[in-house]
Scaffold this motif. Structure first.
Motif, PDB file in Angstrom:
ATOM      1  N   GLU A   1       2.353   9.260  -5.827  1.00 40.04           N
ATOM      2  CA  GLU A   1       2.985  10.559  -5.569  1.00 40.04           C
ATOM      3  C   GLU A   1       3.981  10.903  -6.674  1.00 40.04           C
ATOM      4  OE1 GLU A   1       4.727  10.371  -1.705  1.00 40.04           O
ATOM      5  OE2 GLU A   1       2.790  10.162  -0.678  1.00 40.04           O
ATOM      6  N   ARG A   2       4.826   9.899  -7.044  1.00 38.90           N
ATOM      7  CA  ARG A   2       5.811  10.138  -8.100  1.00 38.90           C
ATOM      8  C   ARG A   2       5.131  10.415  -9.437  1.00 38.90           C
ATOM      9  NH1 ARG A   2      11.026   8.305  -6.767  1.00 38.90           N
ATOM     10  NH2 ARG A   2      11.337   9.054  -4.633  1.00 38.90           N
ATOM     11  N   THR A   3       4.051   9.672  -9.724  1.00 38.45           N
ATOM     12  CA  THR A   3       3.331   9.876 -10.986  1.00 38.45           C
ATOM     13  C   THR A   3       2.753  11.284 -11.050  1.00 38.45           C
ATOM     14  OG1 THR A   3       2.770   7.519 -11.085  1.00 38.45           O
ATOM     15  CG2 THR A   3       1.461   9.014 -12.446  1.00 38.45           C
ATOM     16  N   ASN A   4       2.155  11.724  -9.928  1.00 40.88           N
ATOM     17  CA  ASN A   4       1.599  13.078  -9.887  1.00 40.88           C
ATOM     18  C   ASN A   4       2.694  14.126 -10.013  1.00 40.88           C
ATOM     19  OD1 ASN A   4      -1.037  12.173  -9.593  1.00 40.88           O
ATOM     20  ND2 ASN A   4      -0.923  12.136  -7.372  1.00 40.88           N
TER      21      ASN A   4
ATOM     22  N   ASP B   1       0.828  -1.205   0.000  1.00 36.13           N
ATOM     23  CA  ASP B   1       0.000   0.000   0.000  1.00 36.13           C
ATOM     24  C   ASP B   1       0.861   1.253   0.000  1.00 36.13           C
ATOM     25  OD1 ASP B   1      -2.206  -1.621   0.038  1.00 36.13           O
ATOM     26  OD2 ASP B   1      -2.563  -1.427   2.202  1.00 36.13           O
ATOM     27  N   ARG B   2       1.953   1.219   0.792  1.00 29.99           N
ATOM     28  CA  ARG B   2       2.850   2.377   0.841  1.00 29.99           C
ATOM     29  C   ARG B   2       3.542   2.577  -0.507  1.00 29.99           C
ATOM     30  NH1 ARG B   2       3.695   7.263   1.602  1.00 29.99           N
ATOM     31  NH2 ARG B   2       5.810   7.889   2.068  1.00 29.99           N
ATOM     32  N   LEU B   3       3.910   1.450  -1.131  1.00 28.04           N
ATOM     33  CA  LEU B   3       4.554   1.528  -2.442  1.00 28.04           C
ATOM     34  C   LEU B   3       3.601   2.127  -3.468  1.00 28.04           C
ATOM     35  CD1 LEU B   3       7.040   0.874  -4.163  1.00 28.04           C
ATOM     36  CD2 LEU B   3       6.079  -1.398  -4.563  1.00 28.04           C
ATOM     37  N   GLU B   4       2.331   1.723  -3.407  1.00 29.89           N
ATOM     38  CA  GLU B   4       1.337   2.279  -4.319  1.00 29.89           C
ATOM     39  C   GLU B   4       1.168   3.781  -4.088  1.00 29.89           C
ATOM     40  OE1 GLU B   4      -2.194  -0.006  -3.759  1.00 29.89           O
ATOM     41  OE2 GLU B   4      -1.444  -1.737  -4.888  1.00 29.89           O
ATOM     42  N   GLU B   5       1.199   4.193  -2.809  1.00 32.49           N
ATOM     43  CA  GLU B   5       1.112   5.624  -2.501  1.00 32.49           C
ATOM     44  C   GLU B   5       2.300   6.373  -3.087  1.00 32.49           C
ATOM     45  OE1 GLU B   5       0.802   6.151   1.685  1.00 32.49           O
ATOM     46  OE2 GLU B   5      -1.103   5.067   1.855  1.00 32.49           O
TER      47      GLU B   5
END
Length: 200
Positions: A112-115, A104-108
């Motif tokens: 964040e990086r994508t945004n 879940d943290r990795l997905e967050e």
């Protein structure tokens, strides 16, 4: 009536053998959820046995213990009882929980990086558009006086000139045509970046 006799290792659940003999699981309050116990008993009534059924139990100190229960209904002295073996999988569940938390943290982090990349891309595109507009405006502003210089030079050539004056006018014409070529190249570059260049 099904009697459920429980004997667990004291290291796992915190009770001694003597403390559990003759007592039911509800009296020991070892089920983390009474509804789960009722569903477990109902399943055994229907199917008479089960293999690797996931259960959550509560140790004496309140800690939750996850296990895989394999059980069957047996008859002892005319009473139906449940014979059950529970394999402790608490460590496995905790590891699974940690992995889920990391995922879940990795997905967050990925979001964040994508945004951040999306915002950086927007900023880069805006900067590129601003640069192209600046180049186009600057080129137009420079080309206007350069055209005036070319026009005046052409008019002067039609007058009587000395050899030295004609040479200097030739140098001015060469320089202005060179600068106009550079300006046109800059305009072409800004058109390419703006996606307005047509190839023939």
């Amino acid at each position: 009536t099904i009697v459920m006799a429980i004997v667990f290792a004291s290291a796992a659940i915190g009770y001694t053998r003597e403390e559990v003999i003759g007592r039911s699981s509800p009296s020991l309050q070892i089920w983390a959820d009474a509804t789960s116990r009722d569903a477990y008993i109902a399943m055994l009534r229907r199917e008479r046995r089960c293999w690797n059924h996931e259960v959550c139990l509560k140790a004496r100190n309140g800690k939750l213990i996850w296990g895989l229960a394999s059980a069957s209904i047996i008859e002892i002295r005319g009473s139906e009882c449940i014979f059950s073996v529970v394999r402790d999988i608490t460590h496995l569940k905790e590891t699974e929980h940690e992995l889920r938390r990391y995922r879940d943290r990795l997905e967050e982090l990925v979001d964040e990086r994508t945004n951040a990349l999306r915002e950086a891309n927007r900023a880069a595109e805006a900067a590129s558009r601003a640069k192209s507009m600046f180049l186009a405006n600057m080129s137009h502003e420079i080309r206007t006086p350069m055209n005036a210089i070319v026009g005046v030079t052409h008019i002067l050539r039609r007058t009587e000139l000395t050899r030295e004056q004609a040479e200097r006018l030739g140098q001015i014409e060469t320089a202005t045509h060179h600068l106009l070529d550079v300006i046109n190249d800059i305009l072409d570059l800004s058109k390419i970046e703006a996606g307005k260049m047509s190839l023939e």
